[in-house]
Design a protein around this motif. Sequence first.
Motif, mmCIF file in Angstrom:
data_model
loop_
_atom_site.group_PDB
_atom_site.id
_atom_site.type_symbol
_atom_site.label_atom_id
_atom_site.label_comp_id
_atom_site.label_asym_id
_atom_site.label_seq_id
_atom_site.Cartn_x
_atom_site.Cartn_y
_atom_site.Cartn_z
ATOM 1 N N THR A 161 23.362 3.362 65.504
ATOM 2 C CA THR A 161 24.547 3.235 65.215
ATOM 3 C C THR A 161 24.973 1.932 64.448
ATOM 4 O O THR A 161 25.746 1.827 63.532
ATOM 5 C CB THR A 161 25.549 3.753 66.273
ATOM 6 N N ARG A 217 14.666 2.858 77.055
ATOM 7 C CA ARG A 217 15.208 2.870 75.306
ATOM 8 C C ARG A 217 14.426 1.770 74.699
ATOM 9 O O ARG A 217 13.957 0.877 75.066
ATOM 10 C CB ARG A 217 16.482 2.429 75.460
ATOM 11 N N ASP A 220 25.931 11.944 58.907
ATOM 12 C CA ASP A 220 26.849 13.037 59.745
ATOM 13 C C ASP A 220 26.757 12.796 61.034
ATOM 14 O O ASP A 220 27.512 13.257 61.794
ATOM 15 C CB ASP A 220 26.392 14.519 59.093
ATOM 16 N N CYS A 221 25.710 12.449 61.556
ATOM 17 C CA CYS A 221 25.141 12.571 63.149
ATOM 18 C C CYS A 221 24.189 11.742 63.562
ATOM 19 O O CYS A 221 23.217 11.535 62.499
ATOM 20 C CB CYS A 221 25.021 14.101 63.381
ATOM 21 N N VAL A 222 24.141 10.933 64.395
ATOM 22 C CA VAL A 222 22.936 10.066 64.840
ATOM 23 C C VAL A 222 22.238 10.590 66.019
ATOM 24 O O VAL A 222 22.796 10.856 67.162
ATOM 25 C CB VAL A 222 23.490 8.636 65.243
ATOM 26 N N LEU A 223 21.197 11.541 65.550
ATOM 27 C CA LEU A 223 20.381 11.964 66.634
ATOM 28 C C LEU A 223 19.066 10.890 66.991
ATOM 29 O O LEU A 223 18.606 10.283 66.257
ATOM 30 C CB LEU A 223 19.695 13.321 66.298
ATOM 31 N N LYS A 245 17.559 23.044 67.762
ATOM 32 C CA LYS A 245 18.751 23.446 68.886
ATOM 33 C C LYS A 245 20.002 22.972 69.018
ATOM 34 O O LYS A 245 21.010 23.952 69.124
ATOM 35 C CB LYS A 245 18.270 23.334 70.268
ATOM 36 N N VAL A 246 20.102 21.731 68.327
ATOM 37 C CA VAL A 246 21.646 21.128 68.371
ATOM 38 C C VAL A 246 22.553 21.778 67.421
ATOM 39 O O VAL A 246 23.649 22.070 67.635
ATOM 40 C CB VAL A 246 21.423 19.627 68.147
ATOM 41 N N PHE A 247 21.489 22.352 66.298
ATOM 42 C CA PHE A 247 22.681 23.119 65.351
ATOM 43 C C PHE A 247 22.412 24.415 65.393
ATOM 44 O O PHE A 247 22.590 25.290 64.288
ATOM 45 C CB PHE A 247 22.187 22.283 63.824
ATOM 46 N N ASP A 248 21.784 24.986 66.302
ATOM 47 C CA ASP A 248 21.630 26.329 66.320
ATOM 48 C C ASP A 248 20.995 27.166 65.184
ATOM 49 O O ASP A 248 21.395 28.205 64.516
ATOM 50 C CB ASP A 248 23.076 27.120 66.567
ATOM 51 N N ILE A 272 20.590 5.080 70.629
ATOM 52 C CA ILE A 272 21.793 5.511 69.715
ATOM 53 C C ILE A 272 22.425 4.376 69.364
ATOM 54 O O ILE A 272 23.063 4.300 68.256
ATOM 55 C CB ILE A 272 22.701 6.593 70.518
ATOM 56 N N GLY A 273 22.510 3.293 70.149
ATOM 57 C CA GLY A 273 23.559 2.349 70.094
ATOM 58 C C GLY A 273 23.017 1.509 68.715
ATOM 59 O O GLY A 273 23.570 1.117 67.917
ATOM 60 N N GLU A 329 16.538 9.408 72.376
ATOM 61 C CA GLU A 329 17.776 9.017 73.581
ATOM 62 C C GLU A 329 18.351 10.257 73.915
ATOM 63 O O GLU A 329 18.742 10.665 75.323
ATOM 64 C CB GLU A 329 18.583 7.814 73.396
ATOM 65 N N VAL A 330 18.812 11.272 73.101
ATOM 66 C CA VAL A 330 19.358 12.448 73.300
ATOM 67 C C VAL A 330 18.428 13.547 73.726
ATOM 68 O O VAL A 330 18.796 14.348 74.704
ATOM 69 C CB VAL A 330 19.982 13.152 71.950
ATOM 70 N N ASP A 380 15.223 -0.388 72.895
ATOM 71 C CA ASP A 380 15.829 -1.770 72.791
ATOM 72 C C ASP A 380 14.985 -2.433 73.987
ATOM 73 O O ASP A 380 14.629 -3.648 74.027
ATOM 74 C CB ASP A 380 17.268 -1.844 73.218
#
Lengths: 237, 237
Positions: free
Chosen positions: B135, B68, B146-149, B169-172, B131-132, B152-153, B70
Motif C-alpha cells: 500500500t 511478514r 483496485d485491491c491489494v492482495l 476465492k476472494v472474487f468467487d 499489505i502495508g 499476508e491475506v 518486512d
Amino acid sequence: MNKSAQPVHAKILAFDVFGTVVDWHSSIVREVQALRPAVDGKAFALAWRAGYRPAMARVMSGELGWTRIDDLHRLILDSILPQFGLDDFSEADRQHLNTAWHRLDPWPDVVAGLTRLKSRYTICTLSNGNIGLLTNMAKRAGLPWDCVLSAEVFHAYKPDPATYLGVAKVFDLAPAQVMLVAAHQDDLAAARECGLQTAYIERPAEFGAARPKDVSPDPANTWHAKDFLALADQLDC
Amino acid sequence: MNKSAQPVHAKILAFDVFGTVVDWHSSIVREVQALRPAVDGKAFALAWRAGYRPAMARVMSGELGWTRIDDLHRLILDSILPQFGLDDFSEADRQHLNTAWHRLDPWPDVVAGLTRLKSRYTICTLSNGNIGLLTNMAKRAGLPWDCVLSAEVFHAYKPDPATYLGVAKVFDLAPAQVMLVAAHQDDLAAARECGLQTAYIERPAEFGAARPKDVSPDPANTWHAKDFLALADQLDC
C-alpha cells in the motif's frame, strides 16, 4: 468540531462502509423492486439488514466457522423471502439479489470527499464486508481506496479488537495513528477502546428518509462531521 | 503472442510485484548508496534479494511462524551488513533502509499500462510483500490497484497454491477467470498448475542492466508481452 489539542497526527483513515460510505437502504430498495415492483422494498431492506448482526454473532461465538458476509447475506435472504411472499424466487434471482450488496450507491459527498482525504492520508476500508464485495463496490462506484481491509483479512468481525488493532499492525503504526471514520457510535466506541482516533459522520437517512436517525455528537469522538466534505475541511484536505 | 482460442474471459488480473511492477534492483542501489555512497550497491541489492526465497522457505516449512516480508527483509539485512562493512549502521539507519522495499520505483510503462488494464479488468496485487508495504509503495508510485492482495491475506507465500486459488476465492470466480501477470516463469508455472491464465512480462534488467535475464517465451503461458503497454494492446484495453 474538534478537540483543541490533537495529540498525534493520524496517518491512516479507516472507513466503515455500510451506512457510512454507501446508502444500503435505498440501494436494496432499488434492487428488490427491480425484480418485484410491488414488494415493500423499505421493509425488505430493513429486514435483511436486521439479520446482519445476529448472523455475525453466530460466527464470533463459534457456532458457525469463519463465514463471509456474502454467505451470511444469503442465509438471511433465504430466511426472509417467505415473509415477503418471495419464496418463489429462482436460484438465479437469489444469487443476483444477494450481490446487490456489491452494487450499493455511495452517498453524494463520498467520491469527492475521499479524493480530497486521500491527498493527505492513506484511506482504507475497515468493513465487515468481504474483500470481493468491497472491491466490486469500489470499482462500480469509483471509490478511490488505497487499500481494501476487511474482517476477512483478520478473520474477526467488528467490534472485535483484532479488527481495529489489525489496521494499526498492517501499517506498523500505533493505534492512535489510525482514525476510524463511521456513522455508528458503537463502532467508534469500540475503536476508541483500542486507542484509535475517531470521526463520526452524520447519515440521518441511513434507515430511510422516513426514519431519521439520531446523529447527535458524542464529545468522546475526535471529530464530528456532517459528511466527508466537512471532514476534509476539518482535516485541512 | 497469444493462443488463438481463449477459453474463458479473465476478469481479474493479479500482478506479481517485485521485478514485475517495480525495479527493486536499481531502487535498492539508490537507497543504500544514499546512506553510503562508496558501497557496491549492485552487489548489496543482489545479496539482499538472494536471502528472500530461503527466508520464505523457513516460514513455509514451519521453522518460523507466520512472518511478514518486512520482518524477513530485516533478518536478511542484519545478516548481510557485515559482508559490506556496514555493521556500524545504527538502528535508525537499519529501519530506514529496511523500508526501502516500500519505496521501489515502477518500471516506466507501469502506471500508464495499469491505468489502461484497469479500464477492463479488476487489477490487484498478488505479492509475497505484506499489505502495508504494497500500500505504501502504491501510494508513493501512483499504482492504481483496485485491491491489494498479499501472502499476508492468505498466510501462505507463493508458490503455495493457497495464494493463487485464494484470489479466485476472494472474487468467487473459477481459477481460469483469474490471470497472473509476472516476470518469473516459475511463479507463472505454479499459477497454471492451479488453473489460472498466465501472462509473462519481459523485464530483462530485473537483476541490473549488466546482468540481462533470459526473457524467452514459454508457449505454456496464455500471453507474452514486452511490458504492460504491450499487454494492454493484446488485451484490447
